[in-house]
Motif scaffolding. Sequence first.
Motif, PDB file in Angstrom:
ATOM      1  N   ALA A   1     -25.964   8.004 123.744  1.00 26.25           N
ATOM      2  CA  ALA A   1     -26.504   8.255 125.335  1.00 26.25           C
ATOM      3  C   ALA A   1     -26.055   7.372 125.921  1.00 26.25           C
TER       4      ALA A   1
ATOM      5  N   TYR B   1     -33.313   9.235 123.234  1.00 29.57           N
ATOM      6  CA  TYR B   1     -32.144  10.358 123.096  1.00 29.57           C
ATOM      7  C   TYR B   1     -31.637  10.040 121.703  1.00 29.57           C
TER       8      TYR B   1
ATOM      9  N   LEU C   1     -24.760  17.059 127.062  1.00 30.65           N
ATOM     10  CA  LEU C   1     -26.015  17.540 127.753  1.00 30.65           C
ATOM     11  C   LEU C   1     -26.267  16.583 129.107  1.00 30.65           C
TER      12      LEU C   1
ATOM     13  N   PRO D   1     -29.668  15.751 130.937  1.00 27.60           N
ATOM     14  CA  PRO D   1     -31.217  15.944 131.326  1.00 27.60           C
ATOM     15  C   PRO D   1     -31.441  15.461 132.845  1.00 27.60           C
TER      16      PRO D   1
ATOM     17  N   ALA E   1     -27.321  10.335 130.182  1.00 21.20           N
ATOM     18  CA  ALA E   1     -28.830  10.010 131.033  1.00 21.20           C
ATOM     19  C   ALA E   1     -28.601   8.823 131.846  1.00 21.20           C
TER      20      ALA E   1
ATOM     21  N   GLU F   1     -31.863  20.693 134.742  1.00 18.83           N
ATOM     22  CA  GLU F   1     -32.244  21.308 133.672  1.00 18.83           C
ATOM     23  C   GLU F   1     -32.875  22.550 134.065  1.00 18.83           C
TER      24      GLU F   1
ATOM     25  N   CYS G   1     -32.559  19.401 127.037  1.00 20.47           N
ATOM     26  CA  CYS G   1     -32.076  18.474 126.213  1.00 20.47           C
ATOM     27  C   CYS G   1     -32.854  18.240 125.096  1.00 20.47           C
ATOM     28  N   GLU G   2     -33.979  18.031 125.179  1.00 26.72           N
ATOM     29  CA  GLU G   2     -35.049  17.917 123.877  1.00 26.72           C
ATOM     30  C   GLU G   2     -34.904  19.155 122.897  1.00 26.72           C
TER      31      GLU G   2
ATOM     32  N   VAL H   1     -25.722  12.578 125.466  1.00 27.52           N
ATOM     33  CA  VAL H   1     -26.369  12.785 126.635  1.00 27.52           C
ATOM     34  C   VAL H   1     -26.057  11.897 127.852  1.00 27.52           C
TER      35      VAL H   1
ATOM     36  N   LEU I   1     -31.147  19.464 121.293  1.00 27.46           N
ATOM     37  CA  LEU I   1     -30.938  18.434 120.306  1.00 27.46           C
ATOM     38  C   LEU I   1     -31.484  18.986 118.995  1.00 27.46           C
TER      39      LEU I   1
ATOM     40  N   ALA J   1     -29.615  12.408 119.347  1.00 31.41           N
ATOM     41  CA  ALA J   1     -28.413  12.417 119.898  1.00 31.41           C
ATOM     42  C   ALA J   1     -27.251  11.499 119.164  1.00 31.41           C
TER      43      ALA J   1
END
Length: 377
Positions: free
Chosen positions: A205, A196, A152, A154, A183, A159, A165-166, A181, A169, A202
């Motif tokens: 991250a 995350y 993912l 974010p 990030a 997005e 992502c939230e 993730v 997940l 996740a």
Amino acid sequence: MNFYEKFGLSPLINASETYTNLGGSLMGARTLEAMRQAGEGFVDMHALTDAVCARAAALTRNEGAFITTGAAAGVILAACACLCGMNEALHDSIPDTSAFAHREILVYAGAYRDLIPYWRLIGLTGAIIVPVPPSIDAMRNAITPRTAGIFLFPGTLYEKDVPSCEETLAALADTGIPMVVDAAAQLPPATNLWRYTKELGAALAIFSGGKHLRGPQSTGLIVGRKDMIAACRLSACPHPRIGRAFKTGKEDLAGFITALELFLEEPEEDRYARQASLLEDLARRLSRNSEIQTEWVSEGRLGTHQPLLLVTLPEHRTAVACNRFTRACQPPIDIGIYPPECGMPENVIFLNAYNLKAHEVEAVAEAVLRYVDSASE
Ligand SMILES: *Cc1c(COP(=O)(O)O)cnc(C)c1O
């Protein structure tokens, strides 16, 4: 003579972003000193890696952490962890995954895929990248016994028209598929270092060390589940496997961990206030030209929490031409240009004080004022 000048280059003023093309960010004095000290002696690298990674995990409130050479390297190692787990024979086989039972990694097929093509790096591991239409149901339906993981990306820009992502997940936690993730640029807030993984579930991250963390430009951080971090390490240096191509040296480890300490020691409000005060100074100087309008925002292009000054230039002036002008100044100055995807008017620039020093503010303001005054059209 300054080191850059020795090579015929002008150090430039960064009023835009922690762009890799400009050198990322600047390390603090304590970080540079730690690197110098680390460079002065030999050490047992296994013990150093274990110690700094344990410290990075504790500082970021995660079960595990691994310091690598950048978020891009983190993406590759995280993919290895998804594909191979703790099976060393599988780590040895990468990038030939033809005999793997799980070799597919799912990513949303959103517009972002052209903006941040880092997802392509997953393919270096030999994983089959499966683009999935951007909906939670489609992602759930795409999961098969061949699925090794979900990646993912974010960020408000990435997005757009893609489930966040939230959401993803939370909705897919019950599938048990490891979700990773990327990030890289999702700081500040610092809480994202554990949000995350510890809060949203996740498996891993990934963060860039050379962007907001102010570590060496050639560093990155993977945080998350202990078993998944151990799996990342099986593909990493010192093993002669794919991650051998991106090993972190003792100086990098020392610099990264010190930068992470500094980042977490300084209250976020202080960091924000320091940038805001430089931007206020900039806004005051720019107000000399009544045709220039300034406006505050507290959000970066990717949804991070940071102060930016949006500057609307007079009509017929453009951010692109302004940057061309300021980059030709002495010293050259990089001002912020929104990418077209942000949908900003073309005469809006952003100024970011994250990488700006107090004594550089005047030069930035003067350069923008001179651009606006320069030959009409
Ligand atoms: C910057 C960035 C990367 C690459 O980070 P490095 O630390 O330079 O390797 C990867 N993914 C995303 C989303 C990024 O913004």
